[in-house]
Enzyme design. Structure first.
Site, mmCIF file in Angstrom:
data_model
loop_
_atom_site.group_PDB
_atom_site.id
_atom_site.type_symbol
_atom_site.label_atom_id
_atom_site.label_comp_id
_atom_site.label_asym_id
_atom_site.label_seq_id
_atom_site.Cartn_x
_atom_site.Cartn_y
_atom_site.Cartn_z
ATOM 1 N N GLN A 1 45.229 8.068 22.762
ATOM 2 C CA GLN A 1 45.019 8.224 24.062
ATOM 3 C C GLN A 1 45.760 7.586 25.281
ATOM 4 O O GLN A 1 46.981 7.176 24.743
ATOM 5 C CB GLN A 1 43.497 8.215 24.406
ATOM 6 C CG GLN A 1 42.557 9.296 23.519
ATOM 7 C CD GLN A 1 42.262 8.579 22.034
ATOM 8 O OE1 GLN A 1 42.157 7.467 21.660
ATOM 9 N NE2 GLN A 1 42.792 9.790 21.104
ATOM 10 N N LYS B 1 53.863 8.192 22.266
ATOM 11 C CA LYS B 1 53.417 6.774 21.720
ATOM 12 C C LYS B 1 53.888 7.133 20.039
ATOM 13 O O LYS B 1 54.312 6.229 19.477
ATOM 14 C CB LYS B 1 51.808 6.632 21.517
ATOM 15 C CG LYS B 1 51.566 6.800 23.027
ATOM 16 C CD LYS B 1 49.927 6.354 22.919
ATOM 17 C CE LYS B 1 48.950 7.464 22.720
ATOM 18 N NZ LYS B 1 49.039 8.554 23.694
ATOM 19 N N GLY C 1 46.824 13.025 18.565
ATOM 20 C CA GLY C 1 47.894 13.764 17.890
ATOM 21 C C GLY C 1 48.909 13.191 18.114
ATOM 22 O O GLY C 1 49.579 13.366 19.370
ATOM 23 N N HIS C 2 49.748 12.577 17.244
ATOM 24 C CA HIS C 2 50.836 12.068 17.528
ATOM 25 C C HIS C 2 52.073 12.592 16.786
ATOM 26 O O HIS C 2 52.010 12.612 15.610
ATOM 27 C CB HIS C 2 50.841 10.480 17.133
ATOM 28 C CG HIS C 2 49.794 9.760 17.832
ATOM 29 N ND1 HIS C 2 49.477 8.518 17.387
ATOM 30 C CD2 HIS C 2 49.133 10.012 18.899
ATOM 31 C CE1 HIS C 2 48.670 7.952 18.734
ATOM 32 N NE2 HIS C 2 48.316 8.740 19.421
ATOM 33 N N ASP D 1 49.338 11.489 25.207
ATOM 34 C CA ASP D 1 50.623 12.461 24.773
ATOM 35 C C ASP D 1 51.856 11.865 25.610
ATOM 36 O O ASP D 1 52.775 12.754 25.943
ATOM 37 C CB ASP D 1 50.176 13.793 25.229
ATOM 38 C CG ASP D 1 49.015 14.410 24.603
ATOM 39 O OD1 ASP D 1 48.874 13.879 23.393
ATOM 40 O OD2 ASP D 1 48.210 14.993 25.150
HETATM 41 P P1 GDP Z 1 51.538 11.084 21.934
HETATM 42 O O1 GDP Z 1 50.175 11.368 21.540
HETATM 43 O O2 GDP Z 1 51.685 9.827 22.694
HETATM 44 O O3 GDP Z 1 52.188 10.411 20.308
HETATM 45 O O4 GDP Z 1 52.493 12.154 22.118
HETATM 46 P P2 GDP Z 1 52.576 13.784 21.378
HETATM 47 O O5 GDP Z 1 53.196 13.747 20.208
HETATM 48 O O6 GDP Z 1 51.126 14.290 21.728
HETATM 49 O O7 GDP Z 1 53.332 14.384 22.677
HETATM 50 C C1 GDP Z 1 54.615 14.090 22.915
HETATM 51 C C2 GDP Z 1 55.643 14.970 22.473
HETATM 52 O O8 GDP Z 1 56.985 14.671 23.093
HETATM 53 C C3 GDP Z 1 55.982 15.276 21.171
HETATM 54 O O9 GDP Z 1 56.100 16.485 20.726
HETATM 55 C C4 GDP Z 1 57.074 14.524 20.899
HETATM 56 O O10 GDP Z 1 57.804 15.028 19.561
HETATM 57 C C5 GDP Z 1 57.997 14.666 22.033
HETATM 58 N N1 GDP Z 1 58.736 13.380 22.563
HETATM 59 C C6 GDP Z 1 58.588 12.473 22.489
HETATM 60 N N2 GDP Z 1 59.461 11.750 23.221
HETATM 61 C C7 GDP Z 1 60.338 12.636 23.614
HETATM 62 C C8 GDP Z 1 61.604 12.648 24.530
HETATM 63 O O11 GDP Z 1 62.184 11.299 24.823
HETATM 64 N N3 GDP Z 1 62.191 13.663 24.815
HETATM 65 C C9 GDP Z 1 61.410 14.877 24.252
HETATM 66 N N4 GDP Z 1 62.217 16.138 24.560
HETATM 67 N N5 GDP Z 1 60.527 14.862 23.633
HETATM 68 C C10 GDP Z 1 59.867 13.853 23.339
HETATM 69 P P1 IMO Z 2 46.668 11.128 22.028
HETATM 70 O O1 IMO Z 2 46.741 9.804 21.018
HETATM 71 C C1 IMO Z 2 45.296 13.568 25.210
HETATM 72 C C2 IMO Z 2 41.219 13.824 25.920
HETATM 73 C C3 IMO Z 2 40.359 14.912 25.718
HETATM 74 C C4 IMO Z 2 39.284 15.155 26.579
HETATM 75 C C5 IMO Z 2 38.846 13.534 26.663
HETATM 76 C C6 IMO Z 2 37.794 12.946 25.863
HETATM 77 O O2 IMO Z 2 47.497 12.107 21.248
HETATM 78 O O3 IMO Z 2 47.363 10.801 23.228
HETATM 79 P P2 IMO Z 2 37.311 13.148 23.042
HETATM 80 O O4 IMO Z 2 37.446 14.105 22.218
HETATM 81 O O5 IMO Z 2 38.209 12.029 23.041
HETATM 82 O O6 IMO Z 2 35.979 12.721 23.451
HETATM 83 O O7 IMO Z 2 37.603 13.717 24.356
HETATM 84 O O8 IMO Z 2 40.026 12.910 26.308
HETATM 85 N N1 IMO Z 2 41.760 13.269 24.831
HETATM 86 C C7 IMO Z 2 43.146 13.237 24.768
HETATM 87 N N2 IMO Z 2 44.048 13.859 25.620
HETATM 88 N N3 IMO Z 2 45.657 12.919 24.540
HETATM 89 C C8 IMO Z 2 45.018 12.174 23.335
HETATM 90 O O9 IMO Z 2 45.265 11.679 22.307
HETATM 91 C C9 IMO Z 2 43.610 12.663 23.492
HETATM 92 N N4 IMO Z 2 42.408 12.118 22.939
HETATM 93 C C10 IMO Z 2 41.525 12.579 23.590
HETATM 94 O O10 IMO Z 2 41.254 16.034 25.823
HETATM 95 O O11 IMO Z 2 39.539 15.262 27.912
HETATM 96 MG MG MG Z 3 49.256 13.154 21.422
#
Ligand code: GDP
Ligand code: IMO
Ligand code: MG
Length: 427
Positions: free
Chosen positions: A223, A16, A40-41, A13
């Site tokens: 991840q 990415k 979840g991206h 998170d």
């Molecule tokens: P990922 O799993 O690595 O793709 O990240 P997620 O989407 O799960 O979580 C990142 C969150 O931060 C999302 O809600 C993005 O829209 C938000 N985000 C990404 N870059 C920035 C940033 O530079 N500033 C802010 N405020 N939000 C960001």
């Molecule tokens: P993104 O791509 C954050 C965590 C789960 C749990 C562990 C194992 O959005 O960064 P799993 O279902 O993969 O066997 O769970 O990994 N986990 C993540 N945490 N971001 C993710 O993906 C994750 N995908 C799995 O919460 O601790």
């Molecule tokens: Mg994510």
């Protein structure tokens, strides 16, 4: 030029999706190489927000071919609902390619994930419950079902029966569940075959030929480094290799082809699920990071655990991935703090430790040693260049760069595509 890997430097998170989307317009292929719909991206384009789980974030760039590599685990029902959702919003998904060697998350893998967690009780991993671990376990146990198996009913039936023999013993005798009927599973899987067919390809050949023709290929990790099955905080990890080496095995591209490895690094730290997290905050600062940063899981809706930046982890990510660059995200979230603590080392049983300990016991005992940096109060979301940032924000970035071992080549100052400061070009 070529092949770039973009991966999470912390516990996932990090942003990415946003970073991939930003580069998506300038690359020919975006490839997911591991994980599945545990990811979840989030991508924000103008006033539109997209949550992607299985599809590479490049799917939102019309010029780019999105690829699901052999190392990914695919739940076809999730894939179809993601494709439907995008199609309804006018996104063309017809260029998608899926490796025939990618493994399928079957309904029984999802069941096993859930019952295993329930039986672990307090010791649970806190998985996303999407069947990820059991599907990779089947792959390694050589009883997995691959996409290509959908096109030979007889082989598919034999494989599903083989996979279910042992599992049904476990489900009925240990977990007190009903046995799963092979015929029903085969029927469900076969119902996906026709719709999947146009996407199925020899992605290894496609990607290697593209690289020979000097096309630009971006590998998008799911991840993060600390969730890696080999290099993460085992057993509180996911069941694949998000680290850079995973891009080679998970897409069938040799390490000599990879020219750049970009670590996505949040300006503070978050984690979802169980496991050690030295800089975790249980006070108002943690609550404020969660609120301001919107730190709630895209996949499971769980609140993310929040804490200060941990430079020990960033240095570790640089090392195990051979990072050439960092993309620092969410700097804007830190606006308003007078002082910002940064973890520079750990204290473990009375000793100062500069590098991530390999021993799980030591890591569980690690207490952060903080240095405090002066904060800033100016709005930075409109900053376009490094010089636009207030002095203290510049110094925060420089300090992180020095501690983390690779140049910070871009800075996120908001969720949108254009809310980014580019320092060194990635391409
Ligand atoms: P990922 O799993 O690595 O793709 O990240 P997620 O989407 O799960 O979580 C990142 C969150 O931060 C999302 O809600 C993005 O829209 C938000 N985000 C990404 N870059 C920035 C940033 O530079 N500033 C802010 N405020 N939000 C960001
Ligand atoms: P993104 O791509 C954050 C965590 C789960 C749990 C562990 C194992 O959005 O960064 P799993 O279902 O993969 O066997 O769970 O990994 N986990 C993540 N945490 N971001 C993710 O993906 C994750 N995908 C799995 O919460 O601790
Ligand atoms: Mg994510």
């Amino acid at each position: 030029m070529p092949a770039l890997v973009l991966l999470g430097a912390q516990w996932g998170d990090e942003g990415k999706g946003k970073a991939t989307d930003l580069l998506g317009g300038s690359v020919d292929y975006v490839v997911r190489y591991q994980g599945g719909n545990n990811a979840g991206h989030t991508v924000v384009v103008g006033d539109q927000k997209y949550a992607l789980h299985l599809l590479p974030s490049g799917i939102l760039s019309p010029e780019c071919t999105p690829v699901i590599g052999n190392g990914v685990v695919v739940d076809p029902s999730v894939l179809f609902s993601e494709l439907n959702g995008l199609n309804e919003r006018g996104v063309d998904t017809s260029k998608l390619l899926i490796s025939g060697n990618a493994h399928i998350i079957t309904p029984y893998n999802v069941t096993v994930d859930k019952v295993t967690e329930r039986f672990l009780g307090k010791r649970k991993i806190g998985t996303t419950g999407r069947g990820i671990g059991p599907t990779y376990a089947d792959k390694i146990n050589r009883v997995g079902i691959r996409i290509q198996d959908l096109y030979d009913e007889s082989i598919l039936t034999q494989k599903v029966e083989a996979a279910l023999d042992g599992k049904n013993q476990l489900l009925t005798k240990v977990f007190n569940r009903r046995a799963i009927e092979a015929g029903q599973v085969v029927e469900e899987l076969l119902s996906y075959a026709d719709r999947l067919k146009p996407y199925v390809a020899d992605t290894v050949l496609v990607l290697n030929q593209a690289l020979e023709q000097d096309k630009v290929v971006l590998f998008e990790g799911g991840q993060g480094t600390l969730l890696d099955i080999d290099h993460g905080t085992y057993p509180f990890v996911t069941s694949s290799n998000p680290t850079a080496g995973g891009a080679c095995t998970g897409a069938g591209v040799g390490p000599t082809k990879i020219s750049r490895v970009i670590g996505i690094l949040k300006a503070y730290t978050t984690r979802v699920g169980s496991g050690p997290f030295p800089t975790e905050l249980f006070d108002e600062d943690g609550e404020a990071l969660r609120r301001i940063g919107g730190e709630r899981g895209v996949t499971t809706g769980r609140d993310r655990r929040c804490g200060w930046f941990d430079a020990v982890i960033a240095r570790y990510a640089t090392r195990v991935n051979g990072l050439t660059d960092f993309f620092l995200t969410k700097l804007d979230v830190l606006t308003g703090w007078e002082q910002i603590p940064v973890c520079v080392a750990y204290e473990i049983d009375g000793k100062r430790v500069e590098e991530l300990p390999y021993s799980q016991t030591d890591f569980h005992h690690a207490k952060p040693i903080y240095e405090t940096l002066p904060g800033w109060s100016e709005d930075i979301t409109k900053a376009k260049t490094f010089a636009d940032l207030p002095k203290n924000a510049q110094n925060y970035v420089k300090a992180l760069e020095e501690m983390s071992g690779a140049p910070i080549s871009a800075i996120g100052v908001g969720p949108g595509r254009d809310e980014t400061i580019e320092i060194n070009s990635f391409l």
